[in-house]
Write a protein that holds these residues in place. Sequence first.
Motif, PDB file in Angstrom:
ATOM      1  N   UNK A 102      -6.478   7.155   3.874  1.00 47.66           N
ATOM      2  CA  UNK A 102      -6.011   6.047   4.326  1.00 47.66           C
ATOM      3  C   UNK A 102      -6.834   5.599   5.437  1.00 47.66           C
ATOM      4  N   UNK A 103      -7.129   3.666   5.302  1.00 49.83           N
ATOM      5  CA  UNK A 103      -7.770   3.181   6.603  1.00 49.83           C
ATOM      6  C   UNK A 103      -6.276   3.032   7.681  1.00 49.83           C
ATOM      7  N   UNK A 104      -6.496   2.582   8.847  1.00 50.59           N
ATOM      8  CA  UNK A 104      -5.461   1.865   9.677  1.00 50.59           C
ATOM      9  C   UNK A 104      -4.942   0.870   9.420  1.00 50.59           C
ATOM     10  N   UNK A 105      -4.843  -0.108   8.379  1.00 48.05           N
ATOM     11  CA  UNK A 105      -3.861  -0.795   7.698  1.00 48.05           C
ATOM     12  C   UNK A 105      -3.563  -0.144   6.150  1.00 48.05           C
ATOM     13  N   UNK A 106      -3.237   0.895   5.926  1.00 46.30           N
ATOM     14  CA  UNK A 106      -2.876   1.758   5.271  1.00 46.30           C
ATOM     15  C   UNK A 106      -3.089   1.644   3.641  1.00 46.30           C
ATOM     16  N   UNK A 107      -4.790   1.631   3.632  1.00 48.38           N
ATOM     17  CA  UNK A 107      -4.954   1.468   2.091  1.00 48.38           C
ATOM     18  C   UNK A 107      -5.469   2.288   2.536  1.00 48.38           C
ATOM     19  N   UNK A 108      -5.949   2.807   0.560  1.00 49.19           N
ATOM     20  CA  UNK A 108      -6.182   3.932   0.707  1.00 49.19           C
ATOM     21  C   UNK A 108      -7.627   3.893   0.443  1.00 49.19           C
ATOM     22  N   UNK A 109      -8.936   5.382   0.619  1.00 50.16           N
ATOM     23  CA  UNK A 109     -10.251   4.591   0.624  1.00 50.16           C
ATOM     24  C   UNK A 109     -11.299   5.012  -0.461  1.00 50.16           C
ATOM     25  N   UNK A 110     -10.091   5.782  -1.550  1.00 52.91           N
ATOM     26  CA  UNK A 110     -10.829   6.346  -2.838  1.00 52.91           C
ATOM     27  C   UNK A 110      -9.228   6.187  -3.836  1.00 52.91           C
ATOM     28  N   UNK A 111      -9.611   6.494  -4.963  1.00 48.50           N
ATOM     29  CA  UNK A 111      -8.220   6.643  -6.529  1.00 48.50           C
ATOM     30  C   UNK A 111      -6.866   7.722  -5.234  1.00 48.50           C
ATOM     31  N   UNK A 112      -6.186   6.845  -5.505  1.00 47.61           N
ATOM     32  CA  UNK A 112      -4.426   6.726  -4.477  1.00 47.61           C
ATOM     33  C   UNK A 112      -3.404   6.409  -6.096  1.00 47.61           C
ATOM     34  N   UNK A 113      -3.004   5.567  -6.143  1.00 48.10           N
ATOM     35  CA  UNK A 113      -1.192   5.745  -6.365  1.00 48.10           C
ATOM     36  C   UNK A 113      -1.731   4.842  -7.754  1.00 48.10           C
ATOM     37  N   UNK A 114      -1.220   5.529  -8.794  1.00 40.67           N
ATOM     38  CA  UNK A 114      -0.906   4.728 -10.145  1.00 40.67           C
ATOM     39  C   UNK A 114       0.646   4.759 -10.858  1.00 40.67           C
ATOM     40  N   UNK A 115       0.117   3.699 -12.108  1.00 40.05           N
ATOM     41  CA  UNK A 115       1.920   4.059 -12.415  1.00 40.05           C
ATOM     42  C   UNK A 115       1.979   3.837 -13.555  1.00 40.05           C
ATOM     43  N   UNK A 116       3.472   3.935 -14.017  1.00 36.67           N
ATOM     44  CA  UNK A 116       3.651   4.532 -15.734  1.00 36.67           C
ATOM     45  C   UNK A 116       4.212   3.356 -15.629  1.00 36.67           C
ATOM     46  N   UNK A 117       3.530   2.577 -17.108  1.00 38.50           N
ATOM     47  CA  UNK A 117       4.295   1.215 -17.403  1.00 38.50           C
ATOM     48  C   UNK A 117       4.769   1.494 -18.895  1.00 38.50           C
ATOM     49  N   UNK A 118       5.983   0.406 -18.596  1.00 36.71           N
ATOM     50  CA  UNK A 118       6.405   0.450 -20.497  1.00 36.71           C
ATOM     51  C   UNK A 118       6.696  -1.421 -20.785  1.00 36.71           C
ATOM     52  N   UNK A 119       5.971  -1.296 -21.333  1.00 39.61           N
ATOM     53  CA  UNK A 119       6.866  -3.387 -22.007  1.00 39.61           C
ATOM     54  C   UNK A 119       7.002  -3.224 -23.971  1.00 39.61           C
ATOM     55  N   UNK A 120       7.914  -4.184 -24.275  1.00 35.48           N
ATOM     56  CA  UNK A 120       8.163  -4.592 -25.875  1.00 35.48           C
ATOM     57  C   UNK A 120       6.166  -5.211 -26.066  1.00 35.48           C
ATOM     58  N   UNK A 165       0.555  -1.100   0.377  1.00 35.62           N
ATOM     59  CA  UNK A 165       0.163  -0.130  -0.355  1.00 35.62           C
ATOM     60  C   UNK A 165       0.307   1.435   0.357  1.00 35.62           C
ATOM     61  N   UNK A 166       2.025   1.122   0.383  1.00 32.36           N
ATOM     62  CA  UNK A 166       2.486   2.016   0.707  1.00 32.36           C
ATOM     63  C   UNK A 166       4.010   2.106  -0.190  1.00 32.36           C
ATOM     64  N   UNK A 167       4.070   1.189  -1.487  1.00 36.22           N
ATOM     65  CA  UNK A 167       4.763   1.483  -2.523  1.00 36.22           C
ATOM     66  C   UNK A 167       6.035   1.257  -2.064  1.00 36.22           C
ATOM     67  N   UNK A 168       6.112   0.653  -1.467  1.00 33.74           N
ATOM     68  CA  UNK A 168       7.636  -0.082  -0.098  1.00 33.74           C
ATOM     69  C   UNK A 168       8.526  -0.235  -0.764  1.00 33.74           C
ATOM     70  N   UNK A 169       8.146  -1.687  -1.846  1.00 31.93           N
ATOM     71  CA  UNK A 169       8.809  -2.632  -2.389  1.00 31.93           C
ATOM     72  C   UNK A 169       8.788  -2.474  -4.046  1.00 31.93           C
ATOM     73  N   UNK A 170       7.906  -1.620  -4.641  1.00 32.56           N
ATOM     74  CA  UNK A 170       8.197  -1.194  -6.217  1.00 32.56           C
ATOM     75  C   UNK A 170       8.589  -0.030  -6.716  1.00 32.56           C
ATOM     76  N   UNK A 171       8.532   0.250  -7.638  1.00 24.14           N
ATOM     77  CA  UNK A 171       9.422   1.405  -7.942  1.00 24.14           C
ATOM     78  C   UNK A 171       9.466   1.909  -9.587  1.00 24.14           C
TER      79      UNK A 171
END
Length: 388
Positions: free
Chosen positions: A236-254, A203-209
């Motif tokens: 966010x709730x106590x479990x750190x998950x957001x209550x609505x639209x939150x993080x997003x990612x830009x992706x690239x792939x072949x 939820x806090x994007x601690x593993x990915x980047x």
Amino acid sequence: MPQTIADINAKIVAQTAKVLTATELKALVAEVGVKQAAKQVDVITTGTFEPMESSGAILNLGHTDPPIKIRSCWIDGVPAYAGFGAVDLYLGATQEADLSDDVALNRGGGHAIADLIAGKEVSLRAIGHPNDCYPKASFETTITKDSINQFYLFNPRNLYQNFIVGVNGGENTLYTYLGPLQPRLANAVYSNPGAISPLWNDPDLQLIGIGTKIFMGGGIGYIAWEGTQHFPLQKRLENRTPIGPAATLALIGDAKQMTAEWVRGCYFRNYGASLMLGVGVPLPVIDAEVVARAAVMDDHLVAPVIDFSIPRRVRPTFGSVSYAQLKSGKITIEGTTVKTAPLASIYLSEKVATTLKDWIIAGKFTLTEPVALLPSDRTFVPQDTRGF
């Protein structure tokens, strides 16, 4: 014992890594607890298969003889952006086909992208800007993914961490990016597949980047940047998950590696074209905290219920509901029972996670260290009345 991504990759190469899907991990935690589960797992795989309209493809056609500097271009009747190099194009997934072209209605860039990935021939028509370097004025041809140079997806906004539930409290059917919303609260549509989806489990994007390797459309992709409308400051709730639209990612792939199973064009009646895309993100179990965060269940994830009958940027809500309630097939709004349906495919989201799990177990997919974490302080800036 804590472990590093390098430790996990050594196990993957030796084909001794213990890999579970997010759904399997949650079941294991319920059975043995977080600490014991952490001792039994090296990688958790997540997945989603849903419309991702802020997507598109970069294509390089190669030069004609004589060469052309493309000014306007249509791929399968869909306008492609030609404001880069002479034969570089960007084909947006939601770009509509020109009605002046002899193409099927209700098609857009997502369909052309999916057809190319499926190995089909698609038509191409280009108009040039003749000059001394590029004298050719126009040309028409057909292309396939094998007859062009680069062909890759670059998607500015994918993988919403959470989204909304759409309903319609008005008197007429509304045609939206969630599909048809029936009047008088006759149905509710949600787009996120819930607890299997990648960003719920970190939820806090601690593993990915930036630089994280992912499953993308049946091939290999990477997280390229924060996504547009990235809003990690969502409440966010106590479990750190957001209550609505939150993080997003830009992706690239072949796109040349991708397969038709995981990339499909789609069309929403009276709204427009989009692209259905399968994306899976692996989470390295470097400590027990990773497992604790990924153990979150659908009944502890919520989304806001939004009334689309009010045509404003900020629409009224009917409060929040859990994903467990949404997946039950019905929710209650002001005493009314409302049928629910997912826009994402829950079945294919699970299959993405399972496919990625199989790749890792077979030693075909190793993990990457992010070169930078994604920002955690982005605000969401609307365009209100400035200049209007």
